[in-house]
Write a protein that holds these residues in place. Structure first.
Motif, PDB file in Angstrom:
ATOM      1  N   THR A  27     -30.322 -17.156  27.488  1.00 36.26           N
ATOM      2  CA  THR A  27     -30.214 -15.862  28.160  1.00 36.26           C
ATOM      3  C   THR A  27     -30.863 -14.806  27.278  1.00 36.26           C
ATOM      4  O   THR A  27     -31.220 -15.082  26.127  1.00 36.26           O
ATOM      5  CB  THR A  27     -28.745 -15.495  28.395  1.00 36.26           C
ATOM      6  OG1 THR A  27     -28.103 -15.409  27.110  1.00 36.26           O
ATOM      7  CG2 THR A  27     -28.040 -16.511  29.289  1.00 36.26           C
ATOM      8  N   ASN A  28     -30.988 -13.592  27.795  1.00 37.10           N
ATOM      9  CA  ASN A  28     -31.537 -12.510  26.982  1.00 37.10           C
ATOM     10  C   ASN A  28     -30.718 -12.305  25.699  1.00 37.10           C
ATOM     11  O   ASN A  28     -31.299 -12.229  24.617  1.00 37.10           O
ATOM     12  CB  ASN A  28     -31.632 -11.215  27.795  1.00 37.10           C
ATOM     13  CG  ASN A  28     -32.316 -10.121  27.013  1.00 37.10           C
ATOM     14  OD1 ASN A  28     -33.384 -10.335  26.444  1.00 37.10           O
ATOM     15  ND2 ASN A  28     -31.701  -8.949  26.973  1.00 37.10           N
ATOM     16  N   PRO A  29     -29.372 -12.219  25.785  1.00 38.72           N
ATOM     17  CA  PRO A  29     -28.610 -12.076  24.537  1.00 38.72           C
ATOM     18  C   PRO A  29     -28.797 -13.262  23.593  1.00 38.72           C
ATOM     19  O   PRO A  29     -28.869 -13.083  22.380  1.00 38.72           O
ATOM     20  CB  PRO A  29     -27.155 -11.982  25.014  1.00 38.72           C
ATOM     21  CG  PRO A  29     -27.236 -11.501  26.414  1.00 38.72           C
ATOM     22  CD  PRO A  29     -28.512 -12.096  26.963  1.00 38.72           C
ATOM     23  N   GLY A  30     -28.899 -14.477  24.140  1.00 37.60           N
ATOM     24  CA  GLY A  30     -29.126 -15.648  23.303  1.00 37.60           C
ATOM     25  C   GLY A  30     -30.469 -15.592  22.603  1.00 37.60           C
ATOM     26  O   GLY A  30     -30.589 -15.914  21.414  1.00 37.60           O
ATOM     27  N   LEU A  31     -31.497 -15.159  23.319  1.00 39.57           N
ATOM     28  CA  LEU A  31     -32.823 -15.030  22.718  1.00 39.57           C
ATOM     29  C   LEU A  31     -32.830 -13.945  21.645  1.00 39.57           C
ATOM     30  O   LEU A  31     -33.388 -14.136  20.558  1.00 39.57           O
ATOM     31  CB  LEU A  31     -33.866 -14.717  23.787  1.00 39.57           C
ATOM     32  CG  LEU A  31     -35.297 -14.551  23.287  1.00 39.57           C
ATOM     33  CD1 LEU A  31     -35.810 -15.832  22.640  1.00 39.57           C
ATOM     34  CD2 LEU A  31     -36.205 -14.126  24.425  1.00 39.57           C
ATOM     35  N   LEU A  32     -32.206 -12.810  21.929  1.00 37.00           N
ATOM     36  CA  LEU A  32     -32.142 -11.741  20.927  1.00 37.00           C
ATOM     37  C   LEU A  32     -31.438 -12.206  19.663  1.00 37.00           C
ATOM     38  O   LEU A  32     -31.852 -11.888  18.550  1.00 37.00           O
ATOM     39  CB  LEU A  32     -31.435 -10.510  21.497  1.00 37.00           C
ATOM     40  CG  LEU A  32     -32.201  -9.736  22.563  1.00 37.00           C
ATOM     41  CD1 LEU A  32     -31.325  -8.626  23.143  1.00 37.00           C
ATOM     42  CD2 LEU A  32     -33.492  -9.174  21.997  1.00 37.00           C
ATOM     43  N   LEU A  33     -30.382 -12.954  19.833  1.00 34.94           N
ATOM     44  CA  LEU A  33     -29.635 -13.488  18.703  1.00 34.94           C
ATOM     45  C   LEU A  33     -30.525 -14.384  17.846  1.00 34.94           C
ATOM     46  O   LEU A  33     -30.550 -14.283  16.623  1.00 34.94           O
ATOM     47  CB  LEU A  33     -28.433 -14.272  19.227  1.00 34.94           C
ATOM     48  CG  LEU A  33     -27.614 -15.034  18.215  1.00 34.94           C
ATOM     49  CD1 LEU A  33     -26.824 -14.073  17.358  1.00 34.94           C
ATOM     50  CD2 LEU A  33     -26.688 -15.987  18.930  1.00 34.94           C
TER      51      LEU A  33
END
Length: 163
Positions: free
Chosen positions: A104-110
């Motif tokens: 997800t976007n948060p997973g990618l940002l992390l």
């Protein structure tokens, strides 16, 4: 289970049932690192993940069915948890397989964050995606701990999806 992570996993991303981390949390950390690394490596393309990608079924003895079932449960629980907290998304599951799995976007940002104390070093995701070549079990678990700690500050709590 995991056998020195570096040498045994190079071939197929699997681990031997004969060498097991000592508890569920250690195994969760290892699965989390390998799953996130694989998803980062393939991003933005969704992939199918199955327990067979991570567990060495050929190396299991006939009497180890209970250990295999525990491994499968831990693998599936890890994937479901990663989806529940918002790091990944999957479109469906059947048996021990998850379909159309993607960050997800948060997973990618992390995973695009740099490890603590580094500004130009490889990102957490790059390090996790390279774990088969040069990370030990302890280093992999350290990266996961760092990523999850960072993620707990970035992502608001989510409710269980019911899957």
């Amino acid at each position: 289970m995991f056998k020195d992570l570096t040498s045994h996993l190079k071939e197929k991303n699997v681990h031997s049932l004969n060498v097991v981390p000592s508890n569920n949390i250690e195994l969760f950390d290892c699965y989390t690192g390998l799953i996130l690394g694989a998803l980062y490596r393939h991003f933005p393309l969704p992939i199918t993940l199955t327990a067979e990608d991570f567990i060495d079924y050929k190396g299991a003895e006939a009497g180890n069915r209970a250990a295999l079932e525990k491994e499968e449960d831990l693998f599936m629980g890890t994937l479901k948890w990663l989806a529940d907290v918002g790091y990944i998304h999957f479109d469906g599951m059947s048996g021990i397989s998850f379909f159309e799995v993607v960050l997800t976007n948060p997973g990618l940002l992390l995973l695009r964050a740099f490890p603590e104390g580094a500004d130009t070093a490889p990102t957490i995701g790059e390090k996790l995606s390279q774990c088969l070549n040069n990370e030990t079990n302890a280093e992999l678990r350290g990266l996961v701990t760092e990523a999850l700690s960072l993620g707990s500050r970035m992502i608001r709590p989510m409710t269980r999806s019911g899957i």
